[in-house]
Write an enzyme that holds these catalytic residues in place. Structure first.
Site, PDB file in Angstrom:
ATOM      1  N   SER A   1      -9.204   2.913   4.002  1.00  0.00           N
ATOM      2  CA  SER A   1      -8.539   3.364   2.854  1.00  0.00           C
ATOM      3  C   SER A   1      -7.193   2.510   1.736  1.00  0.00           C
ATOM      4  CB  SER A   1      -7.502   4.393   3.566  1.00  0.00           C
ATOM      5  OG  SER A   1      -6.399   3.977   4.522  1.00  0.00           O
TER       6      SER A   1
ATOM      7  N   LYS B   1       1.061  -0.984  -0.529  1.00  0.00           N
ATOM      8  CA  LYS B   1      -0.078  -0.013  -0.098  1.00  0.00           C
ATOM      9  C   LYS B   1       0.739   0.857  -0.242  1.00  0.00           C
ATOM     10  CE  LYS B   1      -3.173   2.048   3.023  1.00  0.00           C
ATOM     11  NZ  LYS B   1      -4.366   1.761   4.328  1.00  0.00           N
TER      12      LYS B   1
ATOM     13  N   SER C   1      -9.518   0.731   7.841  1.00  0.00           N
ATOM     14  CA  SER C   1      -9.138   1.162   6.124  1.00  0.00           C
ATOM     15  C   SER C   1      -8.612  -0.412   5.882  1.00  0.00           C
ATOM     16  CB  SER C   1      -7.732   1.899   6.686  1.00  0.00           C
ATOM     17  OG  SER C   1      -8.776   3.106   6.548  1.00  0.00           O
TER      18      SER C   1
END
Length: 475
Positions: free
Chosen positions: A151, A75, A175
């Site tokens: 996220s 990520k 997230s």
């Protein structure tokens, strides 16, 4: 390896093929690249492609870890990969190339994965939808008109589309669980500090943890076995586990006491469709022999989120201030999106007394939440109040931030408390909506008790399997 065959296997399955000599890591990398190139133009899940490096790594010596040869994504938030850029989804806070791997990334490499690239994330990971001016909107493989969550939306979108079988993700207010619910994946938000934090500022509040999203429970458990041990210097190390989490997946959870609730912080009821899915879950659990009863946490959510907002705004503003110090200038007018700009300015207006009141109040209310778990083993709610909304409805770049807040509050209601308390909490993709979108149910366990959650997840995966469900965007 054949295009379709690659995506049929989970990560441990692919590693088993490598171990048997039936496929090479280089072949897995090429299969992953093929799927990224086929689907990423629509999904925008992968935002940095390190194909040449991945090919070279796959042809070299790989550690004999549980995921040897498996393609993997990092990520683009917090975690550092040597030589790779890091944007955090921001036009302001960018690094051209990190000097070294984060400890967690080093552990991923030791587990045998081949780093393929970086996944999309919103600016600083703030909203529950992956969309920013810097990286663009990430779309849901089940329906590209809908969000993939945030996220860790890029990680979830890529995994659900079969680009990779699992991917690095992080969870500061939901997230991991939100994108897992949006994209039909399993997502475990682990106990606070179970794995190394990637940056001091990232973990300063103790809300954020790093793990993975995956298509199977066993992949999540095996990766936590590989990465979930103390890092030297971590001041708040999680209690040690009793044994391998991978072993827990196959064990019976026994007869659990499971409380469930449809309560929301606003007091407004969740839509009937989501309530129906929740009640189906209750009946499923009863059928498996668990004691299931309705009981809320009994907390003042208004007070809880007021305390969190003070602590988070102060922390975020201090985070941006570090970038200001590093870059030697304030962010330009177009270098922060609406939410980041608001958070930065709001934090600057707070004083130390307000910030520490927020911290103190959270600690007090965390004790109240943790005490509630003396009466039950697991707490059940929906992950979200609705299935994944349309991208054009939940847009963090819209000028009216208050309207965005209202829409986000109507969508996400239940995930943050486990971040405040540090408890493990998982999203399990049990159902589908009337429109064919995945629906995740959230199960939160006692502090440091991932073992019970993995046992329950293994039982649910066997009873209500989801691995072979395929999104519209697959082949």
């Amino acid at each position: 390896m054949a295009f379709d065959e690659y995506a049929e296997h989970d990560a441990l399955g692919l590693a088993a093929l490598v171990a048997k000599g039936e496929v090479s890591p280089a072949e897995l990398v090429e299969a992953a690249i093929t799927r990224v190139e086929r689907h990423n133009g629509v999904l925008n899940a992968v935002v940095h492609k390190a194909y040449d490096e991945a090919r070279a790594t796959a042809k070299g010596h790989l550690p004999d870890g549980p995921f040897k040869g498996v393609p993997f994504l990092i990520k683009d938030l917090g975690a550092q990969v040597k030589g790779w850029p890091r944007t955090s989804g921001s036009r302001f806070a960018q690094v051209a190339a990190d000097d070294a791997d984060s400890e967690l990334v080093a552990r991923y490499r030791a587990a045998g994965v081949v780093l393929l690239g970086k996944s999309n994330t919103p600016e600083f990971g703030i909203p529950g939808v992956t969309n920013s001016d810097q990286l663009g909107a990430c779309r849901n493989p089940w329906n590209p008109d809908h969000i993939s969550g945030g996220s860790s939306g890029g990680a979830a979108s890529a995994t659900a589309a079969g680009m990779v079988p699992l991917a690095h993700a992080s969870d500061g207010l939901g997230s991991i669980r939100i994108p897992a619910a949006c994209c039909g994946l399993f997502g475990m938000k682990i106990t606070r500090d179970r794995t190394p934090i990637c940056e001091v500022v990232d973990g300063a509040l103790g809300f954020s943890v790093h793990h993975v999203v995956s298509r199977t429970v066993r992949d999540s458990a095996a990766m936590l076995d590989a990465t979930g041990y103390p890092q030297a210097g971590d001041p708040f190390q999680a209690p040690a586990k009793d044994g391998p989490y991978l072993d827990e997946v196959a064990k019976s959870p026994g007869r659990l006491r499971i409380a469930w609730s449809a309560e929301t912080p606003s007091g407004r009821p969740i839509p009937e469709e989501m309530l129906a899915h929740l009640l189906r879950t209750v009946e499923l659990l009863k059928g498996l022999g668990h004691e299931v009863f309705e009981k809320g946490l009994g907390v003042d959510y208004r007070q809880l989120y007021r305390a969190q907002s003070l602590a988070s705004a102060s922390n975020f503003s201090a985070n941006v201030a570090r970038w200001v110090e590093k870059l030697g200038r304030e962010p330009g007018e177009d270098e922060l999106g609406p939410l980041a700009r608001r958070g930065y300015e709001a934090g600057k207006r707070l004083n130390g007394q307000q910030a520490f009141w927020g911290f103190q109040q959270l600690r007090l209310m965390n004790r109240q939440i943790l005490s509630a778990f003396e009466d039950f083993d697991v707490y059940l709610t929906p992950v979200m109040s609705t299935p994944a909304p349309r991208i054009d409805w939940l847009d963090p770049n819209m000028a009216d931030t208050r309207e965005f807040d209202k829409r986000q509050a109507a969508t996400y209601a239940t995930t943050p408390p486990a971040n405040f308390t540090g408890q493990p909490s998982m999203s399990v993709p049990l159902w589908e909506s009337e429109e064919g979108l995945p629906v995740g149910m959230m199960f939160t366990g006692r502090f440091a008790d991932e073992a019970t959650l993995y046992r329950l997840a293994g039982q649910l995966e066997k009873e209500q399997p989801w691995k072979d469900r395929r999104p519209a965007l697959w082949n």
